[in-house]
Design a protein around this motif. Structure first.
Motif, mmCIF file in Angstrom:
data_model
loop_
_atom_site.group_PDB
_atom_site.id
_atom_site.type_symbol
_atom_site.label_atom_id
_atom_site.label_comp_id
_atom_site.label_asym_id
_atom_site.label_seq_id
_atom_site.Cartn_x
_atom_site.Cartn_y
_atom_site.Cartn_z
ATOM 1 N N TRP A 17 5.143 40.689 5.057
ATOM 2 C CA TRP A 17 3.944 40.546 4.181
ATOM 3 C C TRP A 17 2.821 41.544 4.713
ATOM 4 C CZ3 TRP A 17 5.881 36.101 6.453
ATOM 5 C CH2 TRP A 17 5.350 35.698 7.774
ATOM 6 N N TYR B 221 3.872 46.771 4.411
ATOM 7 C CA TYR B 221 3.374 47.602 3.284
ATOM 8 C C TYR B 221 1.636 47.763 3.319
ATOM 9 C CZ TYR B 221 7.980 48.111 1.783
ATOM 10 O OH TYR B 221 9.304 48.230 1.838
ATOM 11 N N TRP C 138 -3.082 48.316 0.112
ATOM 12 C CA TRP C 138 -1.574 48.859 0.330
ATOM 13 C C TRP C 138 -1.518 50.296 0.787
ATOM 14 C CZ3 TRP C 138 1.493 45.408 -0.529
ATOM 15 C CH2 TRP C 138 1.307 44.428 -1.611
ATOM 16 N N ASN D 190 1.425 49.460 -6.886
ATOM 17 C CA ASN D 190 2.635 48.754 -7.242
ATOM 18 C C ASN D 190 3.157 47.456 -6.311
ATOM 19 O OD1 ASN D 190 3.319 50.602 -9.331
ATOM 20 N ND2 ASN D 190 3.437 52.095 -7.781
ATOM 21 N N GLY D 191 2.708 47.771 -5.068
ATOM 22 C CA GLY D 191 3.521 46.705 -4.135
ATOM 23 C C GLY D 191 4.761 46.961 -3.677
ATOM 24 N N GLN E 166 4.195 37.430 -4.308
ATOM 25 C CA GLN E 166 4.022 38.637 -4.718
ATOM 26 C C GLN E 166 4.703 39.107 -5.897
ATOM 27 O OE1 GLN E 166 1.537 40.709 -2.411
ATOM 28 N NE2 GLN E 166 1.868 41.830 -4.526
ATOM 29 N N GLN F 131 2.913 41.216 -9.045
ATOM 30 C CA GLN F 131 1.484 41.473 -8.645
ATOM 31 C C GLN F 131 1.385 42.760 -8.043
ATOM 32 O OE1 GLN F 131 -0.792 38.864 -8.838
ATOM 33 N NE2 GLN F 131 0.749 37.898 -10.007
ATOM 34 N N ASN F 132 0.484 43.485 -8.547
ATOM 35 C CA ASN F 132 0.123 44.813 -7.788
ATOM 36 C C ASN F 132 -1.032 44.784 -6.982
ATOM 37 O OD1 ASN F 132 -2.419 44.564 -9.613
ATOM 38 N ND2 ASN F 132 -1.775 45.812 -10.960
ATOM 39 N N ARG F 133 -1.669 43.617 -6.611
ATOM 40 C CA ARG F 133 -2.534 43.558 -5.558
ATOM 41 C C ARG F 133 -1.752 42.522 -4.517
ATOM 42 N NH1 ARG F 133 -6.888 40.599 -5.616
ATOM 43 N NH2 ARG F 133 -6.160 39.270 -7.033
ATOM 44 N N PRO F 134 -2.321 43.022 -3.229
ATOM 45 C CA PRO F 134 -1.618 42.205 -1.972
ATOM 46 C C PRO F 134 -1.913 40.621 -2.191
ATOM 47 C CG PRO F 134 -2.793 44.195 -1.080
ATOM 48 C CD PRO F 134 -3.333 44.039 -2.712
#
Length: 220
Positions: A23, A26, A33, A40-41, A94, A97-100
């Motif tokens: 987790w 990245y 990110w 993008n994740g 995750q 989801q594009n946010r952490p």
């Protein structure tokens, strides 16, 4: 005997960097990110590999082997069991989801309180699910209950601290330590103080959907 919580940094003879939990793989130090996955994740196929371990014993799913950060010589340690549970839930959290969805200092109780404050679910229904998770006495039972709650957190874009969750999972098999974790979750979940913050507001905005409160699904 002194217990070392984190593995030591590699010595002078080692050329291998210390592996970090997936987790954080990245993420920059500030929790955003890295440029390679910005907006993008993590790769979707990697998250799918993580989810393939949901409900499975640690070490039993070959697809997960490259993602473990816990050092082991083949022994299934409590640390590895805890990491397995956390990383598989992270793969679920995750997804899409594009946010952490890993955020420092947001323990599970606090994240679930944010879910309650979103007013997207009936308080009584969510309370029952949280209490069902908190009253389990085994790690497999806890992970089973958490799957549904993590799905709800994902739906509202609410992150949590997976480093802390891993530590909590390590404690869950010990009755006295489990009580301590349970109390901490409960105090955070039922807190009535001001929990507004930039990340909380961002999570609420990201998770806003039309409509009023709905019944929390009973299944996982």
């Amino acid at each position: 005997m002194t217990t070392v919580t984190n593995p030591p940094l590699p010595g002078p003879e080692s050329t291998e960097p210390r592996r970090v939990p997936y987790w954080r793989r990245y993420l920059r130090a500030d929790g955003t990110w890295l440029p390679s996955v910005e907006n993008n994740g993590p790769p979707g196929e990697e998250l799918a590999d993580l989810r393939s371990g949901l409900g499975q014993p640690a070490g039993s799913v070959m697809a997960l082997w490259p993602y473990y950060a816990t050092e082991t010589d083949g022994v299934l340690t409590p640390e590895l069991h805890a990491e397995h549970g956390a990383v598989t839930l992270y793969g679920l959290h995750q997804q899409g989801q594009n946010r952490p969805m890993h955020r420092k200092h947001v323990n599970l109780g606090r994240a679930l309180r944010r879910l309650r404050d979103s007013e997207k679910f009936l308080d009584s229904a969510l309370d029952r699910r949280v209490e069902a998770a908190a009253t389990t006495t085994s790690v497999p039972a806890l992970l089973y209950r958490l799957r549904g709650l993590i799905t709800q957190l994902r739906g509202q874009g609410i992150p949590l601290d997976y480093d802390q969750l891993t530590r909590d999972l390590r404690q869950w098999s010990h009755p006295e330590r489990r009580q301590w974790v349970r109390r901490r979750w409960g105090l955070a979940y039922y807190a009535r103080g001001d929990q507004n913050s930039a990340d909380n507001n961002g999570a609420a905005a990201a998770g806003s959907t039309p409509g009023g409160p709905t019944e929390v699904p009973s299944g996982t």
